[in-house]
Design a protein around this motif. Structure first.
Motif, PDB file in Angstrom:
ATOM      1  N   SER A   1     -33.547  11.764 -33.733  1.00  0.00           N
ATOM      2  CA  SER A   1     -33.357  12.783 -32.190  1.00  0.00           C
ATOM      3  C   SER A   1     -32.705  12.555 -31.139  1.00  0.00           C
ATOM      4  O   SER A   1     -31.843  13.643 -30.482  1.00  0.00           O
ATOM      5  CB  SER A   1     -34.832  12.953 -31.940  1.00  0.00           C
ATOM      6  OG  SER A   1     -35.243  11.977 -31.160  1.00  0.00           O
ATOM      7  N   ILE A   2     -31.969  11.559 -31.498  1.00  0.00           N
ATOM      8  CA  ILE A   2     -30.928  10.629 -30.284  1.00  0.00           C
ATOM      9  C   ILE A   2     -29.767  10.463 -30.388  1.00  0.00           C
ATOM     10  O   ILE A   2     -29.157  10.594 -31.824  1.00  0.00           O
ATOM     11  CB  ILE A   2     -31.250   8.957 -29.852  1.00  0.00           C
ATOM     12  CG1 ILE A   2     -33.335   9.131 -29.696  1.00  0.00           C
ATOM     13  CG2 ILE A   2     -30.500   8.275 -28.911  1.00  0.00           C
ATOM     14  CD1 ILE A   2     -33.146   7.697 -28.940  1.00  0.00           C
ATOM     15  N   THR A   3     -28.591  11.156 -30.395  1.00  0.00           N
ATOM     16  CA  THR A   3     -27.472  11.249 -30.371  1.00  0.00           C
ATOM     17  C   THR A   3     -26.609   9.698 -30.301  1.00  0.00           C
ATOM     18  O   THR A   3     -26.983  10.043 -28.963  1.00  0.00           O
ATOM     19  CB  THR A   3     -26.257  12.378 -30.151  1.00  0.00           C
ATOM     20  OG1 THR A   3     -27.130  13.414 -29.855  1.00  0.00           O
ATOM     21  CG2 THR A   3     -25.208  12.550 -30.051  1.00  0.00           C
ATOM     22  N   PHE A   4     -26.032   9.193 -31.406  1.00  0.00           N
ATOM     23  CA  PHE A   4     -25.849   7.735 -30.542  1.00  0.00           C
ATOM     24  C   PHE A   4     -24.170   7.443 -30.423  1.00  0.00           C
ATOM     25  O   PHE A   4     -23.426   8.015 -31.428  1.00  0.00           O
ATOM     26  CB  PHE A   4     -26.151   5.972 -31.776  1.00  0.00           C
ATOM     27  CG  PHE A   4     -27.249   6.322 -30.940  1.00  0.00           C
ATOM     28  CD1 PHE A   4     -28.428   5.233 -30.294  1.00  0.00           C
ATOM     29  CD2 PHE A   4     -28.852   7.253 -31.858  1.00  0.00           C
ATOM     30  CE1 PHE A   4     -29.094   4.783 -30.173  1.00  0.00           C
ATOM     31  CE2 PHE A   4     -30.305   6.251 -31.658  1.00  0.00           C
ATOM     32  CZ  PHE A   4     -31.021   5.554 -30.777  1.00  0.00           C
ATOM     33  N   THR A   5     -24.080   6.994 -29.692  1.00  0.00           N
ATOM     34  CA  THR A   5     -22.259   6.608 -30.017  1.00  0.00           C
ATOM     35  C   THR A   5     -22.361   4.902 -30.111  1.00  0.00           C
ATOM     36  O   THR A   5     -23.658   3.968 -29.645  1.00  0.00           O
ATOM     37  CB  THR A   5     -21.251   6.398 -29.032  1.00  0.00           C
ATOM     38  OG1 THR A   5     -21.588   6.158 -28.007  1.00  0.00           O
ATOM     39  CG2 THR A   5     -20.946   8.012 -29.374  1.00  0.00           C
ATOM     40  N   ASP A   6     -21.562   4.165 -30.770  1.00  0.00           N
ATOM     41  CA  ASP A   6     -21.544   2.993 -31.237  1.00  0.00           C
ATOM     42  C   ASP A   6     -20.728   1.941 -30.812  1.00  0.00           C
ATOM     43  O   ASP A   6     -19.732   2.725 -32.486  1.00  0.00           O
ATOM     44  CB  ASP A   6     -22.452   3.061 -32.961  1.00  0.00           C
ATOM     45  CG  ASP A   6     -22.297   1.362 -33.132  1.00  0.00           C
ATOM     46  OD1 ASP A   6     -22.640  -0.239 -32.092  1.00  0.00           O
ATOM     47  OD2 ASP A   6     -22.347   1.044 -34.718  1.00  0.00           O
TER      48      ASP A   6
ATOM     49  N   GLU B   1     -33.953  -2.480 -29.552  1.00  0.00           N
ATOM     50  CA  GLU B   1     -34.687  -1.170 -29.777  1.00  0.00           C
ATOM     51  C   GLU B   1     -35.591  -1.269 -28.627  1.00  0.00           C
ATOM     52  O   GLU B   1     -35.956   0.185 -28.503  1.00  0.00           O
ATOM     53  CB  GLU B   1     -35.555  -2.173 -30.871  1.00  0.00           C
ATOM     54  CG  GLU B   1     -36.858  -0.350 -31.845  1.00  0.00           C
ATOM     55  CD  GLU B   1     -37.116  -0.304 -32.888  1.00  0.00           C
ATOM     56  OE1 GLU B   1     -37.253  -1.003 -33.176  1.00  0.00           O
ATOM     57  OE2 GLU B   1     -37.731   0.691 -32.929  1.00  0.00           O
ATOM     58  N   LEU B   2     -36.027  -2.829 -28.105  1.00  0.00           N
ATOM     59  CA  LEU B   2     -36.583  -2.595 -27.063  1.00  0.00           C
ATOM     60  C   LEU B   2     -35.972  -1.546 -25.710  1.00  0.00           C
ATOM     61  O   LEU B   2     -36.823  -0.821 -24.676  1.00  0.00           O
ATOM     62  CB  LEU B   2     -36.925  -4.034 -26.644  1.00  0.00           C
ATOM     63  CG  LEU B   2     -38.216  -4.319 -27.102  1.00  0.00           C
ATOM     64  CD1 LEU B   2     -37.805  -6.296 -27.146  1.00  0.00           C
ATOM     65  CD2 LEU B   2     -39.543  -4.081 -27.935  1.00  0.00           C
ATOM     66  N   ALA B   3     -34.357  -1.414 -26.070  1.00  0.00           N
ATOM     67  CA  ALA B   3     -33.934  -0.865 -24.380  1.00  0.00           C
ATOM     68  C   ALA B   3     -34.176   0.583 -25.279  1.00  0.00           C
ATOM     69  O   ALA B   3     -34.616   1.508 -24.249  1.00  0.00           O
ATOM     70  CB  ALA B   3     -32.599  -1.130 -25.160  1.00  0.00           C
ATOM     71  N   VAL B   4     -34.065   1.012 -26.613  1.00  0.00           N
ATOM     72  CA  VAL B   4     -34.547   2.470 -26.594  1.00  0.00           C
ATOM     73  C   VAL B   4     -35.506   2.740 -26.413  1.00  0.00           C
ATOM     74  O   VAL B   4     -35.930   4.113 -25.434  1.00  0.00           O
ATOM     75  CB  VAL B   4     -33.702   2.574 -28.060  1.00  0.00           C
ATOM     76  CG1 VAL B   4     -33.920   4.064 -28.631  1.00  0.00           C
ATOM     77  CG2 VAL B   4     -32.158   1.935 -28.962  1.00  0.00           C
ATOM     78  N   LEU B   5     -36.600   2.336 -26.616  1.00  0.00           N
ATOM     79  CA  LEU B   5     -38.044   2.226 -26.763  1.00  0.00           C
ATOM     80  C   LEU B   5     -38.628   3.119 -24.550  1.00  0.00           C
ATOM     81  O   LEU B   5     -38.948   4.041 -24.572  1.00  0.00           O
ATOM     82  CB  LEU B   5     -39.074   1.985 -26.928  1.00  0.00           C
ATOM     83  CG  LEU B   5     -39.473   1.755 -28.793  1.00  0.00           C
ATOM     84  CD1 LEU B   5     -39.983   0.620 -28.757  1.00  0.00           C
ATOM     85  CD2 LEU B   5     -39.573   3.196 -29.051  1.00  0.00           C
ATOM     86  N   SER B   6     -37.255   1.918 -24.091  1.00  0.00           N
ATOM     87  CA  SER B   6     -37.940   2.153 -23.007  1.00  0.00           C
ATOM     88  C   SER B   6     -37.155   3.363 -21.819  1.00  0.00           C
ATOM     89  O   SER B   6     -37.994   3.986 -21.354  1.00  0.00           O
ATOM     90  CB  SER B   6     -37.261   1.276 -21.906  1.00  0.00           C
ATOM     91  OG  SER B   6     -35.724   0.669 -21.798  1.00  0.00           O
ATOM     92  N   LEU B   7     -36.368   3.928 -22.895  1.00  0.00           N
ATOM     93  CA  LEU B   7     -35.493   4.926 -22.551  1.00  0.00           C
ATOM     94  C   LEU B   7     -36.380   6.161 -22.828  1.00  0.00           C
ATOM     95  O   LEU B   7     -36.100   7.712 -22.056  1.00  0.00           O
ATOM     96  CB  LEU B   7     -34.285   5.408 -22.874  1.00  0.00           C
ATOM     97  CG  LEU B   7     -32.600   4.123 -22.750  1.00  0.00           C
ATOM     98  CD1 LEU B   7     -31.993   4.673 -23.259  1.00  0.00           C
ATOM     99  CD2 LEU B   7     -32.575   4.909 -20.903  1.00  0.00           C
ATOM    100  N   LEU B   8     -37.436   6.299 -24.005  1.00  0.00           N
ATOM    101  CA  LEU B   8     -38.196   7.002 -24.681  1.00  0.00           C
ATOM    102  C   LEU B   8     -38.910   7.374 -23.524  1.00  0.00           C
ATOM    103  O   LEU B   8     -39.942   8.485 -24.054  1.00  0.00           O
ATOM    104  CB  LEU B   8     -38.343   6.807 -26.071  1.00  0.00           C
ATOM    105  CG  LEU B   8     -37.510   7.070 -27.360  1.00  0.00           C
ATOM    106  CD1 LEU B   8     -37.010   6.587 -28.101  1.00  0.00           C
ATOM    107  CD2 LEU B   8     -36.221   8.911 -26.906  1.00  0.00           C
ATOM    108  N   HIS B   9     -39.704   6.142 -23.323  1.00  0.00           N
ATOM    109  CA  HIS B   9     -41.228   6.604 -22.369  1.00  0.00           C
ATOM    110  C   HIS B   9     -41.121   6.423 -21.247  1.00  0.00           C
ATOM    111  O   HIS B   9     -40.139   5.246 -20.438  1.00  0.00           O
ATOM    112  CB  HIS B   9     -42.095   5.652 -22.954  1.00  0.00           C
ATOM    113  CG  HIS B   9     -42.171   6.222 -25.060  1.00  0.00           C
ATOM    114  ND1 HIS B   9     -42.758   6.271 -25.593  1.00  0.00           N
ATOM    115  CD2 HIS B   9     -41.550   5.115 -26.081  1.00  0.00           C
ATOM    116  CE1 HIS B   9     -42.757   6.306 -26.927  1.00  0.00           C
ATOM    117  NE2 HIS B   9     -41.871   5.367 -27.235  1.00  0.00           N
TER     118      HIS B   9
END
Ligand code: DQA
Length: 139
Positions: free
Chosen positions: A40-45, A131-139
């Motif tokens: 559901s997230i659009t990433f650029t890498d 992943e912890l960074a991603v999770l912190s943005l989701l919650h």
């Protein structure tokens, strides 16, 4: 949500570089899996060993992205220019990540020019720091 992941110098070598510090898993592969795990997230890498290219990427993505996750590698400890770029863009949800616990290493790694330009920092959890960074943005 649009998240821009930006990695700095020598992070392309994670998996073979100093495995006693950074582990044996490739960061490139880990990020590919992470991107697949959150469809559901659009990433650029983006990864570069060159400071100016990192700044170009921050400028390119930073007005449009909802969040930036950045591991500036050794530039963390030296680059006022990267910190200025992070402050210059519209995106304000910026998370600094490090694979290793920079506070448990050499003294010079304890200073980050990037951290004051970020919402928060995550370090020391291995590749999971991302992943912890991603999770912190989701919650
Ligand atoms: C690093 C920590 C930095 O001090 C170092 O220069 C790196 C990797 C990390 O992810 O632990 O290149 O950013």
């Amino acid at each position: 949500m649009k998240i821009s992941i930006i990695n700095g110098p020598n992070l392309n070598l994670i998996g073979t570089r100093e495995p006693e510090i950074y582990g044996n898993d490739s960061l490139n592969e880990y990020i590919k899996l992470l991107i697949r795990k959150y469809p559901s997230i659009t990433f650029t890498d983006f990864q570069s060993n060159i400071e100016g290219e990192l700044i170009n990427e921050i400028q390119l993505q930073g007005d449009d992205a909802d969040a930036i996750i950045i591991n500036a590698g050794a530039y963390t400890h030296t680059s006022i220019a990267i910190a200025d770029a992070l402050r210059a863009v519209k995106c304000k949800k910026i998370i600094e990540v490090h694979i290793s616990n920079v506070y448990a290493r050499e003294h010079y790694r304890r200073e980050s020019h990037i951290a004051p330009a970020c919402m928060g920092s995550i370090c020391g959890f291995g590749l999971k720091s991302y992943e912890l960074a991603v999770l912190s943005l989701l919650h």
